[in-house]
Design a protein around this motif. Structure first.
Motif, PDB file in Angstrom:
ATOM      1  N   GLN A 295       3.469   0.958  32.121  1.00 32.33           N
ATOM      2  CA  GLN A 295       4.307   1.398  31.070  1.00 32.33           C
ATOM      3  C   GLN A 295       5.354   0.587  30.226  1.00 32.33           C
ATOM      4  OE1 GLN A 295       6.162   5.316  31.672  1.00 32.33           O
ATOM      5  NE2 GLN A 295       4.159   6.102  32.335  1.00 32.33           N
ATOM      6  N   THR A 296       5.977  -0.271  31.384  1.00 35.04           N
ATOM      7  CA  THR A 296       6.824  -1.503  31.228  1.00 35.04           C
ATOM      8  C   THR A 296       6.258  -2.411  30.226  1.00 35.04           C
ATOM      9  OG1 THR A 296       8.280  -0.857  33.251  1.00 35.04           O
ATOM     10  CG2 THR A 296       8.606  -2.935  31.867  1.00 35.04           C
ATOM     11  N   LYS A 297       5.148  -3.092  30.795  1.00 31.26           N
ATOM     12  CA  LYS A 297       4.206  -4.001  30.196  1.00 31.26           C
ATOM     13  C   LYS A 297       3.987  -3.525  28.773  1.00 31.26           C
ATOM     14  CE  LYS A 297       0.171  -6.737  30.942  1.00 31.26           C
ATOM     15  NZ  LYS A 297      -0.978  -6.937  31.858  1.00 31.26           N
ATOM     16  N   SER A 298       3.367  -2.178  28.482  1.00 29.09           N
ATOM     17  CA  SER A 298       3.360  -1.830  27.187  1.00 29.09           C
ATOM     18  C   SER A 298       4.254  -2.025  26.235  1.00 29.09           C
ATOM     19  CB  SER A 298       2.734  -0.268  27.411  1.00 29.09           C
ATOM     20  OG  SER A 298       3.846   0.510  27.474  1.00 29.09           O
ATOM     21  N   LEU A 299       5.609  -2.003  26.491  1.00 29.01           N
ATOM     22  CA  LEU A 299       6.638  -2.364  25.538  1.00 29.01           C
ATOM     23  C   LEU A 299       6.680  -3.630  25.008  1.00 29.01           C
ATOM     24  CD1 LEU A 299       9.396  -0.488  27.771  1.00 29.01           C
ATOM     25  CD2 LEU A 299       8.311   0.383  25.670  1.00 29.01           C
TER      26      LEU A 299
ATOM     27  N   THR B 285      11.039   2.489  47.706  1.00 31.14           N
ATOM     28  CA  THR B 285       9.641   3.560  47.953  1.00 31.14           C
ATOM     29  C   THR B 285       8.434   2.750  47.904  1.00 31.14           C
ATOM     30  OG1 THR B 285      11.115   5.389  46.853  1.00 31.14           O
ATOM     31  CG2 THR B 285       8.751   5.748  47.068  1.00 31.14           C
ATOM     32  N   HIS B 286       7.614   3.096  48.649  1.00 31.09           N
ATOM     33  CA  HIS B 286       6.116   2.656  48.595  1.00 31.09           C
ATOM     34  C   HIS B 286       5.258   3.668  48.122  1.00 31.09           C
ATOM     35  CE1 HIS B 286       6.984  -1.418  50.995  1.00 31.09           C
ATOM     36  NE2 HIS B 286       7.877  -0.356  51.372  1.00 31.09           N
ATOM     37  N   ASN B 287       4.732   3.486  47.056  1.00 34.73           N
ATOM     38  CA  ASN B 287       3.715   4.392  46.533  1.00 34.73           C
ATOM     39  C   ASN B 287       3.010   3.331  45.212  1.00 34.73           C
ATOM     40  OD1 ASN B 287       2.659   6.554  44.691  1.00 34.73           O
ATOM     41  ND2 ASN B 287       4.012   7.986  45.458  1.00 34.73           N
ATOM     42  N   GLU B 288       1.869   3.292  45.489  1.00 35.46           N
ATOM     43  CA  GLU B 288       1.025   2.447  44.832  1.00 35.46           C
ATOM     44  C   GLU B 288       0.915   2.878  43.554  1.00 35.46           C
ATOM     45  OE1 GLU B 288      -3.165  -0.207  44.738  1.00 35.46           O
ATOM     46  OE2 GLU B 288      -2.779   1.101  46.376  1.00 35.46           O
ATOM     47  N   ALA B 289       0.225   4.340  43.328  1.00 34.83           N
ATOM     48  CA  ALA B 289      -0.117   4.674  42.129  1.00 34.83           C
ATOM     49  C   ALA B 289       1.094   4.898  41.220  1.00 34.83           C
ATOM     50  CB  ALA B 289      -0.478   6.246  42.299  1.00 34.83           C
ATOM     51  N   VAL B 290       2.332   5.194  41.566  1.00 29.20           N
ATOM     52  CA  VAL B 290       3.545   5.412  40.663  1.00 29.20           C
ATOM     53  C   VAL B 290       4.040   4.015  40.202  1.00 29.20           C
ATOM     54  CG1 VAL B 290       6.141   5.989  40.651  1.00 29.20           C
ATOM     55  CG2 VAL B 290       4.377   7.521  41.870  1.00 29.20           C
ATOM     56  N   ALA B 291       4.078   3.192  41.180  1.00 31.61           N
ATOM     57  CA  ALA B 291       4.618   1.674  40.816  1.00 31.61           C
ATOM     58  C   ALA B 291       3.474   1.132  39.868  1.00 31.61           C
ATOM     59  CB  ALA B 291       4.380   0.880  42.373  1.00 31.61           C
TER      60      ALA B 291
ATOM     61  N   ILE C 181      15.856  -6.199  25.087  1.00 35.13           N
ATOM     62  CA  ILE C 181      16.836  -5.482  25.224  1.00 35.13           C
ATOM     63  C   ILE C 181      17.054  -4.226  23.906  1.00 35.13           C
ATOM     64  CG2 ILE C 181      18.423  -7.389  26.118  1.00 35.13           C
ATOM     65  CD1 ILE C 181      19.503  -8.060  23.578  1.00 35.13           C
ATOM     66  N   GLY C 182      17.787  -3.458  24.174  1.00 34.97           N
ATOM     67  CA  GLY C 182      17.797  -2.352  23.312  1.00 34.97           C
ATOM     68  C   GLY C 182      16.811  -1.398  23.308  1.00 34.97           C
ATOM     69  N   VAL C 183      16.369  -1.428  24.554  1.00 33.51           N
ATOM     70  CA  VAL C 183      14.966  -0.674  24.597  1.00 33.51           C
ATOM     71  C   VAL C 183      15.492   0.954  25.018  1.00 33.51           C
ATOM     72  CG1 VAL C 183      12.957  -0.117  26.065  1.00 33.51           C
ATOM     73  CG2 VAL C 183      13.779  -2.471  25.055  1.00 33.51           C
ATOM     74  N   LYS C 184      15.476   1.953  24.283  1.00 34.81           N
ATOM     75  CA  LYS C 184      15.731   3.154  24.582  1.00 34.81           C
ATOM     76  C   LYS C 184      15.056   3.982  25.590  1.00 34.81           C
ATOM     77  CE  LYS C 184      19.098   2.494  22.025  1.00 34.81           C
ATOM     78  NZ  LYS C 184      20.475   2.056  22.453  1.00 34.81           N
ATOM     79  N   TRP C 185      13.870   3.116  25.651  1.00 38.71           N
ATOM     80  CA  TRP C 185      12.884   3.929  26.909  1.00 38.71           C
ATOM     81  C   TRP C 185      13.244   3.405  28.142  1.00 38.71           C
ATOM     82  CZ3 TRP C 185       9.274   1.870  30.282  1.00 38.71           C
ATOM     83  CH2 TRP C 185       8.778   2.833  30.918  1.00 38.71           C
ATOM     84  N   THR C 186      13.866   3.949  28.802  1.00 38.70           N
ATOM     85  CA  THR C 186      14.524   3.581  30.291  1.00 38.70           C
ATOM     86  C   THR C 186      14.574   4.569  30.867  1.00 38.70           C
ATOM     87  OG1 THR C 186      16.903   3.333  29.739  1.00 38.70           O
ATOM     88  CG2 THR C 186      15.314   1.476  29.888  1.00 38.70           C
ATOM     89  N   TYR C 187      14.748   4.807  32.446  1.00 37.81           N
ATOM     90  CA  TYR C 187      14.689   6.046  33.249  1.00 37.81           C
ATOM     91  C   TYR C 187      16.109   6.271  33.514  1.00 37.81           C
ATOM     92  CZ  TYR C 187       9.801   6.084  33.758  1.00 37.81           C
ATOM     93  OH  TYR C 187       8.291   6.135  33.468  1.00 37.81           O
ATOM     94  N   GLY C 188      17.159   5.477  33.001  1.00 40.60           N
ATOM     95  CA  GLY C 188      18.557   5.451  33.312  1.00 40.60           C
ATOM     96  C   GLY C 188      18.692   5.047  34.646  1.00 40.60           C
ATOM     97  N   ILE C 189      17.918   4.545  35.352  1.00 39.42           N
ATOM     98  CA  ILE C 189      18.102   4.038  36.799  1.00 39.42           C
ATOM     99  C   ILE C 189      17.770   2.488  36.881  1.00 39.42           C
ATOM    100  CG2 ILE C 189      17.537   4.242  39.206  1.00 39.42           C
ATOM    101  CD1 ILE C 189      16.800   7.179  38.741  1.00 39.42           C
ATOM    102  N   ASP C 190      18.554   1.653  37.511  1.00 40.22           N
ATOM    103  CA  ASP C 190      18.188   0.465  37.716  1.00 40.22           C
ATOM    104  C   ASP C 190      16.971   0.197  38.648  1.00 40.22           C
ATOM    105  OD1 ASP C 190      20.507  -1.418  36.070  1.00 40.22           O
ATOM    106  OD2 ASP C 190      21.069   0.388  36.772  1.00 40.22           O
TER     107      ASP C 190
END
Length: 272
Positions: free
Chosen positions: A265-269, A253-259, A189-198
């Motif tokens: 990026q999330t895991k790196s946190l 959305t189905h997009n393997e590369a973006v997902a 929690i308190g992670v400022k790196w988010t896209y602003g979308i759930d």
């Protein structure tokens, strides 16, 4: 939102399914007539007020229509269900999986979104080695374990490998965080790196939930004003916010590369 398919003559069905079952056998019927027939089919005690509320909800969602003072199933909804069933049968017989690149769904409450996410999670058949990423503006699942939907969410989360981040850091968020950490779930929690979308990410699937600003503000207000989570009136909070009628778009959305990029990026946190 399309109602789940009905199981004929199943006494353990939901009250919505029972109402539709009754009206698939006999129509039109008044609310009192529907209640009498549902009561005979159900294994649980249901009040007239509860069934009347279900009937009005089905009417509002254009699943039922009125014929004078009585109700019957909307033929347009029945056609949609028939078309869906035919398409599903064809795809199953051909062993064909159909994944549209983008699909938008509209839900009428936060609770409906959570119910959908549980259904989606079950359909994915994820196991302990499967990875999920979650970005959510607050943590709330442990607050509502009195409801089956959130018990099922818990089981889905501990049954797979989740990485969940939230920008919020309130006493309620910290209480939920402590609960998940005891179960070994990756939460921050308190992670400022988010896209602003759930959003939820799994394999090539990205699910984005666009809660309206007024709903997010109401949730924020409760979280900001609650210093002791044990004193929160959970049922009142759930009723006034999570069951409040609104309009919530959900984009799949189905997009393997973006997902894959979002997940990494999330895991790196978490330093992984």
């Amino acid at each position: 939102m399309v109602l789940g398919l009905v199981i004929p003559n199943n006494t353990n069905s939901s009250s919505k399914d029972l109402v539709i079952n009754v009206l698939s056998d006999e129509w039109p019927l008044s609310a009192k007539e529907i209640f009498d027939r549902v009561k005979r089919r159900s294994t649980v005690v249901l009040s007239y007020q509860a069934i009347h509320k279900v009937i009005k909800s089905l009417e509002a969602n254009k699943i039922l229509v009125k014929d004078g003072p009585k109700y019957l199933i909307n033929i347009d909804w029945a056609d949609n269900i028939y078309g869906f069933a035919q398409s599903l049968k064809t795809n199953l017989l051909s062993r064909k999986q159909v994944f549209p690149l983008t699909k938008e769904l509209i839900f009428s409450s936060v609770y409906e979104v959570d119910q959908f996410l549980v259904g989606l999670g079950k359909s994915l058949n994820a196991g302990p080695s499967d990875n999920f990423a979650l970005h959510w503006h607050h943590l709330w699942i442990p607050l509502f374990f009195s409801k089956d939907t959130y018990k099922e969410m818990k089981n889905l989360i501990i049954g797979a490998n989740y990485y969940c981040v939230s920008p919020s850091d309130t006493p309620i968020d910290r209480w939920c965080l402590a609960f998940w950490k005891k179960l070994g779930v990756n939460e921050k929690i308190g992670v400022k790196w988010t896209y602003g979308i759930d959003m939820l990410i799994f394999k090539d699937i990205i699910v984005q939930v666009f809660y309206p600003p007024e709903i997010k503000m109401e949730i924020d207000k409760v979280y900001a004003s609650t210093n002791d989570p044990s004193k929160l009136n959970i049922e009142e909070f759930f009723k006034t916010v999570f069951e409040k009628k609104t309009r919530i778009p959900v984009l799949i959305t189905h997009n393997e590369a973006v997902a894959k990029e979002l997940f990494e990026q999330t895991k790196s946190l978490f330093g992984k």
